[in-house]
Design an enzyme around this catalytic site. Structure first.
Site, PDB file in Angstrom:
ATOM      1  N   TYR A 157     -19.456 -11.497 -18.966  1.00 57.74           N
ATOM      2  CA  TYR A 157     -18.945 -10.219 -18.459  1.00 57.74           C
ATOM      3  C   TYR A 157     -20.040  -9.150 -18.520  1.00 57.74           C
ATOM      4  O   TYR A 157     -20.281  -8.428 -17.547  1.00 57.74           O
ATOM      5  CB  TYR A 157     -17.728  -9.781 -19.290  1.00 57.74           C
ATOM      6  CG  TYR A 157     -17.286  -8.354 -19.017  1.00 57.74           C
ATOM      7  CD1 TYR A 157     -16.482  -8.050 -17.931  1.00 57.74           C
ATOM      8  CD2 TYR A 157     -17.694  -7.298 -19.843  1.00 57.74           C
ATOM      9  CE1 TYR A 157     -16.088  -6.733 -17.676  1.00 57.74           C
ATOM     10  CE2 TYR A 157     -17.309  -5.992 -19.594  1.00 57.74           C
ATOM     11  CZ  TYR A 157     -16.505  -5.717 -18.511  1.00 57.74           C
ATOM     12  OH  TYR A 157     -16.121  -4.428 -18.249  1.00 57.74           O
TER      13      TYR A 157
ATOM     14  N   THR B 228      -4.053  -1.198  -9.916  1.00 55.88           N
ATOM     15  CA  THR B 228      -2.966  -1.683 -10.773  1.00 55.88           C
ATOM     16  C   THR B 228      -3.383  -1.787 -12.245  1.00 55.88           C
ATOM     17  O   THR B 228      -2.561  -2.094 -13.107  1.00 55.88           O
ATOM     18  CB  THR B 228      -2.482  -3.078 -10.313  1.00 55.88           C
ATOM     19  OG1 THR B 228      -3.636  -3.937 -10.243  1.00 55.88           O
ATOM     20  CG2 THR B 228      -1.808  -3.019  -8.960  1.00 55.88           C
TER      21      THR B 228
ATOM     22  N   SER C 268     -12.029  -8.163 -16.311  1.00 57.38           N
ATOM     23  CA  SER C 268     -12.522  -7.215 -17.311  1.00 57.38           C
ATOM     24  C   SER C 268     -12.382  -7.685 -18.758  1.00 57.38           C
ATOM     25  O   SER C 268     -12.774  -6.962 -19.666  1.00 57.38           O
ATOM     26  CB  SER C 268     -11.791  -5.878 -17.139  1.00 57.38           C
ATOM     27  OG  SER C 268     -10.491  -5.970 -17.688  1.00 57.38           O
TER      28      SER C 268
ATOM     29  N   SER D  79     -20.274  -0.515 -17.935  1.00 52.40           N
ATOM     30  CA  SER D  79     -19.665  -0.714 -19.252  1.00 52.40           C
ATOM     31  C   SER D  79     -20.676  -0.703 -20.388  1.00 52.40           C
ATOM     32  O   SER D  79     -21.813  -1.182 -20.241  1.00 52.40           O
ATOM     33  CB  SER D  79     -18.953  -2.077 -19.235  1.00 52.40           C
ATOM     34  OG  SER D  79     -18.623  -2.483 -20.537  1.00 52.40           O
TER      35      SER D  79
ATOM     36  N   GLU E  63     -20.601  -2.711 -22.634  1.00 53.61           N
ATOM     37  CA  GLU E  63     -20.910  -4.120 -22.928  1.00 53.61           C
ATOM     38  C   GLU E  63     -22.309  -4.483 -22.428  1.00 53.61           C
ATOM     39  O   GLU E  63     -22.874  -5.489 -22.841  1.00 53.61           O
ATOM     40  CB  GLU E  63     -19.870  -5.039 -22.284  1.00 53.61           C
ATOM     41  CG  GLU E  63     -18.580  -5.138 -23.059  1.00 53.61           C
ATOM     42  CD  GLU E  63     -18.753  -5.805 -24.419  1.00 53.61           C
ATOM     43  OE1 GLU E  63     -19.124  -6.980 -24.463  1.00 53.61           O
ATOM     44  OE2 GLU E  63     -18.515  -5.133 -25.440  1.00 53.61           O
TER      45      GLU E  63
HETATM   46  P1  NAP Z   1      -7.944  -3.770 -16.090  1.00 52.42           P
HETATM   47  O1  NAP Z   1      -6.759  -3.077 -16.670  1.00 52.42           O
HETATM   48  O2  NAP Z   1      -8.233  -5.182 -16.472  1.00 52.42           O
HETATM   49  O3  NAP Z   1      -7.819  -3.671 -14.481  1.00 52.42           O
HETATM   50  C1  NAP Z   1      -8.646  -4.436 -13.644  1.00 52.42           C
HETATM   51  C2  NAP Z   1      -8.186  -4.239 -12.221  1.00 52.42           C
HETATM   52  O4  NAP Z   1      -9.029  -5.028 -11.353  1.00 52.42           O
HETATM   53  C3  NAP Z   1      -6.729  -4.705 -11.952  1.00 52.42           C
HETATM   54  O5  NAP Z   1      -6.129  -3.797 -11.063  1.00 52.42           O
HETATM   55  C4  NAP Z   1      -6.938  -6.050 -11.278  1.00 52.42           C
HETATM   56  O6  NAP Z   1      -5.889  -6.430 -10.426  1.00 52.42           O
HETATM   57  C5  NAP Z   1      -8.185  -5.750 -10.460  1.00 52.42           C
HETATM   58  N1  NAP Z   1      -8.871  -6.947  -9.983  1.00 52.42           N
HETATM   59  C6  NAP Z   1      -9.321  -7.993 -10.710  1.00 52.42           C
HETATM   60  N2  NAP Z   1      -9.906  -8.894  -9.907  1.00 52.42           N
HETATM   61  C7  NAP Z   1      -9.836  -8.419  -8.645  1.00 52.42           C
HETATM   62  C8  NAP Z   1     -10.247  -8.893  -7.386  1.00 52.42           C
HETATM   63  N3  NAP Z   1     -10.868 -10.069  -7.250  1.00 52.42           N
HETATM   64  N4  NAP Z   1     -10.036  -8.119  -6.285  1.00 52.42           N
HETATM   65  C9  NAP Z   1      -9.379  -6.939  -6.407  1.00 52.42           C
HETATM   66  N5  NAP Z   1      -8.931  -6.450  -7.577  1.00 52.42           N
HETATM   67  C10 NAP Z   1      -9.166  -7.176  -8.683  1.00 52.42           C
HETATM   68  O7  NAP Z   1      -9.269  -2.934 -16.424  1.00 52.42           O
HETATM   69  P2  NAP Z   1      -9.455  -1.393 -16.857  1.00 52.42           P
HETATM   70  O8  NAP Z   1      -9.451  -1.331 -18.333  1.00 52.42           O
HETATM   71  O9  NAP Z   1      -8.554  -0.538 -16.069  1.00 52.42           O
HETATM   72  O10 NAP Z   1     -10.970  -1.158 -16.413  1.00 52.42           O
HETATM   73  C11 NAP Z   1     -11.291  -0.706 -15.096  1.00 52.42           C
HETATM   74  C12 NAP Z   1     -12.737  -1.035 -14.802  1.00 52.42           C
HETATM   75  O11 NAP Z   1     -13.582  -0.410 -15.777  1.00 52.42           O
HETATM   76  C13 NAP Z   1     -13.086  -2.513 -14.845  1.00 52.42           C
HETATM   77  O12 NAP Z   1     -14.109  -2.735 -13.900  1.00 52.42           O
HETATM   78  C14 NAP Z   1     -13.650  -2.700 -16.247  1.00 52.42           C
HETATM   79  O13 NAP Z   1     -14.504  -3.809 -16.286  1.00 52.42           O
HETATM   80  C15 NAP Z   1     -14.371  -1.391 -16.425  1.00 52.42           C
HETATM   81  N6  NAP Z   1     -14.524  -0.908 -17.784  1.00 52.42           N
HETATM   82  C16 NAP Z   1     -13.436  -0.807 -18.602  1.00 52.42           C
HETATM   83  C17 NAP Z   1     -13.601  -0.290 -19.871  1.00 52.42           C
HETATM   84  C18 NAP Z   1     -12.423  -0.110 -20.791  1.00 52.42           C
HETATM   85  O14 NAP Z   1     -12.641   0.078 -21.989  1.00 52.42           O
HETATM   86  N7  NAP Z   1     -11.190  -0.116 -20.287  1.00 52.42           N
HETATM   87  C19 NAP Z   1     -14.866   0.153 -20.299  1.00 52.42           C
HETATM   88  C20 NAP Z   1     -15.940   0.052 -19.422  1.00 52.42           C
HETATM   89  C21 NAP Z   1     -15.764  -0.472 -18.156  1.00 52.42           C
HETATM   90  P3  NAP Z   1      -4.599  -7.254 -10.965  1.00 52.42           P
HETATM   91  O15 NAP Z   1      -3.667  -6.210 -11.534  1.00 52.42           O
HETATM   92  O16 NAP Z   1      -4.120  -7.908  -9.735  1.00 52.42           O
HETATM   93  O17 NAP Z   1      -5.081  -8.204 -12.014  1.00 52.42           O
HETATM   94  O1  F7E Z   2     -12.538  -6.411 -28.211  1.00 56.45           O
HETATM   95  C1  F7E Z   2     -12.831  -7.804 -31.607  1.00 56.45           C
HETATM   96  C2  F7E Z   2     -13.659  -8.427 -30.520  1.00 56.45           C
HETATM   97  O2  F7E Z   2     -11.312  -7.345 -26.253  1.00 56.45           O
HETATM   98  C3  F7E Z   2     -13.061  -5.417 -29.057  1.00 56.45           C
HETATM   99  C4  F7E Z   2     -13.157  -4.262 -22.145  1.00 56.45           C
HETATM  100  O3  F7E Z   2     -12.401  -3.200 -21.631  1.00 56.45           O
HETATM  101  O4  F7E Z   2     -14.386  -2.776 -23.565  1.00 56.45           O
HETATM  102  C5  F7E Z   2     -13.573  -3.938 -23.570  1.00 56.45           C
HETATM  103  O5  F7E Z   2     -14.297  -5.049 -24.094  1.00 56.45           O
HETATM  104  C6  F7E Z   2     -13.598  -6.040 -30.333  1.00 56.45           C
HETATM  105  C7  F7E Z   2     -14.515  -7.238 -30.120  1.00 56.45           C
HETATM  106  O6  F7E Z   2     -12.733  -5.233 -26.000  1.00 56.45           O
HETATM  107  C8  F7E Z   2      -9.723  -9.660 -31.707  1.00 56.45           C
HETATM  108  O7  F7E Z   2     -14.404  -9.547 -31.028  1.00 56.45           O
HETATM  109  C9  F7E Z   2     -11.210  -8.983 -33.121  1.00 56.45           C
HETATM  110  O8  F7E Z   2     -15.616  -7.140 -30.982  1.00 56.45           O
HETATM  111  O9  F7E Z   2     -10.611  -5.105 -27.180  1.00 56.45           O
HETATM  112  P1  F7E Z   2     -11.693  -6.053 -26.868  1.00 56.45           P
HETATM  113  P2  F7E Z   2     -14.276  -5.456 -25.635  1.00 56.45           P
HETATM  114  O10 F7E Z   2     -14.666  -6.870 -25.719  1.00 56.45           O
HETATM  115  O11 F7E Z   2     -15.062  -4.480 -26.433  1.00 56.45           O
HETATM  116  C10 F7E Z   2     -15.600  -2.890 -22.798  1.00 56.45           C
HETATM  117  C11 F7E Z   2     -16.313  -1.556 -22.865  1.00 56.45           C
HETATM  118  C12 F7E Z   2     -15.368  -3.382 -21.420  1.00 56.45           C
HETATM  119  O12 F7E Z   2     -16.094  -3.035 -20.489  1.00 56.45           O
HETATM  120  C13 F7E Z   2     -14.375  -4.486 -21.251  1.00 56.45           C
HETATM  121  O13 F7E Z   2     -13.924  -4.568 -19.907  1.00 56.45           O
HETATM  122  O14 F7E Z   2     -12.500  -6.518 -31.093  1.00 56.45           O
HETATM  123  N1  F7E Z   2     -11.596  -8.547 -31.899  1.00 56.45           N
HETATM  124  N2  F7E Z   2     -10.070  -9.688 -33.031  1.00 56.45           N
HETATM  125  C14 F7E Z   2     -10.696  -8.945 -31.003  1.00 56.45           C
HETATM  126  N3  F7E Z   2     -10.626  -8.738 -29.672  1.00 56.45           N
HETATM  127  C15 F7E Z   2      -9.559  -9.255 -29.014  1.00 56.45           C
HETATM  128  N4  F7E Z   2      -9.448  -9.034 -27.684  1.00 56.45           N
HETATM  129  N5  F7E Z   2      -8.589  -9.991 -29.657  1.00 56.45           N
HETATM  130  C16 F7E Z   2      -8.627 -10.221 -31.005  1.00 56.45           C
HETATM  131  O15 F7E Z   2      -7.768 -10.875 -31.567  1.00 56.45           O
END
Ligand code: NAP
Ligand code: F7E
Length: 323
Positions: free
Chosen positions: A150, A13, A85, A126, A128
């Protein structure tokens, strides 16, 4: 034997789950999507393909549910995208983040080991994990220094994936993906917060946008093409770890400039820095070196930063018009 044309996606989702499900369906896979129970239905991102996916109830906090899904459906590929996430939330809910984002990986790996250990596994690692970066750009050999609960949880998830690969010979791969965004991104992440905020200001619904650290820099790519890298990793003969990134970095400030400009607005007239959005420990700069993914997977980012931001602004303006 598990079926090589059947895939399980946890986190279906979410942003990435929806794009990955589309990709796998287009490749002729039978897609099993694991969804957790909630009091309201939360299938917006997969509504358009819901009738083509088999949705099954489960939770990465509950190993029995994982075992039952694997026993019943026997997927040849498992993509573990489920996680808490949002980095900011991980300071407020560090234990829950550890349960879902770290131990959840062990639960699913162990369930695969006990059912069909020959199934292939993808872990959503990630950038991160690099946190306070030890070198720039970051590659698969760069040491980790996570800066949030995280990031710490993702380091655990990464190493347990490597450990199951080495301990049990499982085909377990870890994609170290840098930030990737899209019109389906959650509203709390900074790119979508900005593009949705721009659309609201443009429509006259808001006048200001409150943000945290404008100086932080990220390597932002387009989610729609990052899921292709996930799938390609599982098609390799050998499991491995890969950085997936664009190789470019941009600041939150630049994000604002491009997004407001797309709507004909001046960002400085609307953006207000609000310290409630600052983090206890920040990741200042990320930029990935994806040359291994390019050489071994033939994967390369195509959508540039400005194109991505403009796509998201246009989609949010359109969304608000339709609403
Ligand atoms: P997202 O939009 O936040 O989606 C997270 C998904 O995990 C949702 O479907 C959520 O379900 C599900 N989930 C959370 N807790 C769960 C649980 N306890 N059991 C089963 N399902 C659960 O994240 P995304 O951006 O698609 O990212 C996908 C994955 O890649 C994550 O692991 C994230 O940490 C990782 N990642 C993301 C990025 C990025 O930039 N997007 C980069 C690096 C790694 P609900 O809809 O019910 O909340
Ligand atoms: O923040 C700055 C904040 O929350 C990016 C997740 O998908 O990517 C994501 O993590 C930057 C940070 O993403 C606001 O401080 C400024 O420096 O969009 P973000 P993230 O923390 O980089 C990694 C790869 C993952 O794995 C994670 O799951 O933007 N920032 N002002 C802000 N960020 C947010 N959210 N809101 C603000 O108002």
């Amino acid at each position: 034997m598990p079926s090589t044309r059947r895939a399980l996606i946890t986190g279906v989702t979410g942003q990435d789950g929806s794009y990955l499900a589309e990709l796998l369906l287009s490749q002729g896979y039978e897609v099993i999507g694991m969804v957790r129970r909630s009091s309201t239905v939360n299938f917006e991102r997969i509504a358009h393909i819901q009738d083509r996916i088999r949705l099954v109830p489960g939770d990465v906090l509950d190993e029995v549910s994982l075992l039952e899904i694997l026993r019943e459906h026997r997927p040849g590929e498992v993509y573990n995208l489920a996680a808490q996430s949002f980095v900011q939330t991980s300071w407020r809910q560090p234990v829950f983040t550890g349960e879902a984002t770290a131990l959840g990986v062990t639960r699913i790996l162990d369930a695969i080991r006990l059912t069909d250990p020959e199934s292939r596994f993808y872990q959503a690692s990630s950038s991160e994990m690099f946190g306070r970066v030890r070198e720039t750009p970051q590659n698969e050999l760069t040491s980790f220094y996570p800066r949030s609960p995280y990031g710490v949880a993702k380091v655990y998830g990464h190493w347990i994936t490597v450990n199951y690969r080495e301990s049990y010979g499982m085909h377990a791969s870890s994609g170290i993906l840098f930030n990737h965004e899209s019109p389906r991104r959650g509203l709390e992440f900074v790119t979508r917060k900005v593009t949705h905020g721009v659309a609201k200001i443009k429509a006259g619904l808001e006048t200001e946008l409150r943000l945290g650290n404008l100086e932080s820099k990220r390597d932002w790519g387009y989610a729609g093409e990052y899921v292709k890298a996930m799938w390609t990793m599982l098609q390799q003969d050998e499991p491995d770890d890969y950085v997936v990134a664009t190789g470019e970095t941009h600041s939150v400030r630049e994000l604002c400039e491009i997004a407001f400009d797309r709507a004909g607005l001046d960002w400085e007239a609307h953006v207000v820095v609000d310290e409630q959005f600052l983090r206890p420990a920040e990741v200042d700069l990320l930029v990935g070196d994806a040359s291994k993914a390019r050489a071994k997977l033939g994967w390369k980012a195509e959508v540039g930063f400005a194109e991505l931001v403009q796509m998201m602004v246009d989609a949010d303006i359109d969304l608000l018009r339709r609403q």
